[in-house]
Design a protein around this motif. Structure first.
Motif, short mmCIF file in Angstrom:
data_model
loop_
_atom_site.label_atom_id
_atom_site.label_comp_id
_atom_site.label_asym_id
_atom_site.label_seq_id
_atom_site.Cartn_x
_atom_site.Cartn_y
_atom_site.Cartn_z
N GLU A 285 9.56 13.23 0.51
CA GLU A 285 10.78 12.32 0.64
C GLU A 285 10.44 11.25 1.70
O GLU A 285 10.58 10.10 1.91
N ARG A 286 10.15 11.85 3.23
CA ARG A 286 9.97 11.17 4.22
C ARG A 286 8.70 10.21 4.11
O ARG A 286 8.91 9.01 4.49
N ARG B 244 9.94 7.39 1.80
CA ARG B 244 10.67 6.37 2.19
C ARG B 244 9.94 5.53 3.18
O ARG B 244 10.13 4.30 3.40
N LEU C 284 8.38 2.78 1.21
CA LEU C 284 9.08 1.83 0.89
C LEU C 284 9.69 0.98 1.87
O LEU C 284 10.04 -0.52 1.53
N ALA C 285 9.52 1.27 3.01
CA ALA C 285 10.11 0.68 4.20
C ALA C 285 9.08 -0.26 4.73
O ALA C 285 9.17 -1.07 5.55
#
Length: 70
Positions: A39-40, A43, A46-47
């Protein structure tokens, strides 16, 4: 009440009711850590940030500076 006591109580209740026994404490810790790491990384993508690889980064630093090892 400790985790072990709660687990034993839950196991007793499940056996009394004919249900499946609950998983032992810590049985899924590795999977949870893997999911969190994934998940990290997701993200970060995505960032727009680079995905971090701590071990790979450390090995790259070690290879770049051979004089510091001696």
């Amino acid at each position: 009440m400790s985790i072990t006591q709660q687990y034993l109580l839950d196991t007793y209740r499940a056996r009394s009711l004919g249900d499946a026994a609950p998983p032992a404490p810590g049985a899924h810790d590795r999977q949870a850590v893997r999911e969190r790491r994934g998940e990290r990384r997701f993200r970060a993508v995505l960032a727009g940030r680079p995905v971090r690889h701590p071990v790979r980064d450390a090995l790259a630093r070690w290879r770049r500076h051979p004089a510091r090892r001696a």
